[in-house]
Write a protein that holds these residues in place. Structure first.
Motif, short mmCIF file in Angstrom:
data_model
loop_
_atom_site.label_atom_id
_atom_site.label_comp_id
_atom_site.label_asym_id
_atom_site.label_seq_id
_atom_site.Cartn_x
_atom_site.Cartn_y
_atom_site.Cartn_z
N ASP A 84 15.03 -1.57 53.93
CA ASP A 84 15.84 -0.24 54.68
C ASP A 84 16.88 0.11 53.98
N ALA A 85 17.49 0.97 53.46
CA ALA A 85 18.76 1.49 52.55
C ALA A 85 18.95 2.59 53.34
N GLY A 86 20.68 2.76 53.47
CA GLY A 86 21.23 3.47 54.24
C GLY A 86 23.02 3.44 54.35
N ILE A 87 23.20 4.12 55.11
CA ILE A 87 24.63 4.37 54.85
C ILE A 87 26.19 3.45 56.23
N LYS A 172 19.86 5.19 58.55
CA LYS A 172 19.02 5.30 57.88
C LYS A 172 18.65 5.56 56.54
N THR A 173 18.25 5.54 55.68
CA THR A 173 18.20 6.72 54.73
C THR A 173 16.16 6.17 54.73
N LEU A 210 19.59 -1.95 49.44
CA LEU A 210 18.27 -2.52 49.93
C LEU A 210 19.23 -3.76 51.40
N PHE A 211 18.00 -4.04 52.13
CA PHE A 211 18.25 -4.43 52.97
C PHE A 211 17.73 -6.02 52.70
#
Length: 363
Positions: A84-87, A172-173, A210-211
């Motif tokens: 996942d990707a996010g802020i 999440k983005t 990235l996670f």
């Protein structure tokens, strides 16, 4: 009546038979309700099929049925997963819910402004409606509506994830959105117009490219993937970098081990500079996951992406620090050493007069 035993002592005994469906049918219309009941449920004593009930017997109740989206897909609870990707966003204590709504509006506004994640329009929809008869227009409009109904529901660009940690929220983005570029643009606009505060509860924004799993192997693989475009390649020049790890709700990895692993992935070609760096590597470890991103060198200038500090800085870093006593003396044109000697002489205590006992000893 049947008689048993001695004829002198007759014992009356009534034998009743369970009424059947025919008995009720012959009795007339007054028993039509009972007859209809037996048609549905079956006559007493009949062999009933309990197979349907047997299927559900012994199964435990598992809670409410899962909700479904508009296209019929199961709506599952969102959580942080590998890949996942996010802020990340910190907020005021007790204002996590308002921060989620505020951040969602801000992200969606910038996504629309920057045309992020918009699907291309089909060729059939780009054509202008040609003039024609009314029947043709109605038929084309109906076909267009049918195509729109058949299309699956659009994936959300930003999805809030429940963290259950005070003063912390996460979004999440979508894969097509670069969280670093988005957060950098938001902070740049805020710095260019510090008087126009767009948020009230949002504080620091931390993008995650990235996670991965919060293990030594997971961190090494994550660093090799995220750092490659910035520090490796034939056209990459030598850079100065800094590493900023943050660990929350996790004891799986230590800070020193994280820094050593990331520094080894950067390589000896680049130098460490904690103040005047070209790139800053952000490492965010939360429970069993670790995320990483590389931000530009103006990270400190943009208050480490803290919107609250950009709009209302608590410390004026640009204000000149007060001069020391040495600097004041140097500006006055006086020798520092001479003044220090003078101050030492003036501040030194006068010698005490000799006591009577010392005079006797001298004699």
């Amino acid at each position: 009546l049947l008689q048993f035993g001695s004829p002198k002592l007759p014992i009356p005994f009534a034998v009743f038979r369970t009424p059947s469906l025919d008995d009720y049918l012959l009795a007339g219309t007054e028993n039509e309700i009972m007859a209809e009941h037996f048609k549905r449920k079956g006559a007493p004593g009949a062999n009933h099929d309990h197979s349907k009930r047997a299927k559900t017997r012994g199964k435990a109740w598992k809670g409410r049925a899962p909700r479904r989206t508009e296209d019929g897909a199961l709506q599952r609870a969102t959580s942080i997963e590998v890949g996942d990707a996010g802020i990340w966003a910190t907020c005021t204590t007790g204002k996590e819910g308002k921060c989620v709504g505020e951040l969602r509006d801000l992200l969606e506004e910038y996504a629309e402004k920057l045309n992020l994640g918009q699907n291309p329009v089909p060729d059939g929809d780009t054509k202008a409606d040609a003039p024609g008869d009314a029947d043709g227009d109605i038929a084309s409009s109906i076909q267009k509506e049918v195509r729109e109904l058949k299309q699956p529901a659009a994936e959300k660009l930003f999805t809030a994830v429940r963290i259950d940690v005070q003063c912390l929220v996460f979004f999440k983005t979508k894969a097509s959105i670069d969280p670093v570029a988005l957060v950098h643009r938001i902070c740049e606009d805020a710095a260019s117009q510090p008087d126009q505060q767009r948020s009230r509860y949002i504080q620091r924004l931390t993008p995650v490219t990235l996670f991965a799993r919060a293990t030594e192997e997971g961190l090494a693989h994550l660093a090799a993937t995220v750092l490659a475009p910035h520090f490796h390649g034939p056209e990459v020049t030598s850079k100065k970098f800094a590493i900023r790890p943050t660990i929350r709700s996790s004891n799986q990895m230590k800070r020193d081990a994280v820094i050593q692993t990331v520094a080894a992935a950067v390589g000896p070609k680049h130098q460490v500079d904690l103040k005047n760096y070209d790139r800053c590597i952000l490492v965010e470890i939360f429970k069993g996951h670790c995320g990483m991103s590389v931000v530009p060198g103006d990270y400190e200038k943009l208050r480490r992406f803290n919107l609250a500090e950009i709009h209302e800085p608590t410390v004026q870093r640009d204000v000149e620090a007060p001069k020391t006593q040495t600097e004041k003396l140097a500006d006055a044109g006086t020798s520092v050493d001479a003044k220090e000697e003078t101050a030492t002489e003036e501040s030194a205590p006068a010698p005490a007069p000799p006591s009577k006992a010392s005079e006797d000893l001298e004699e």
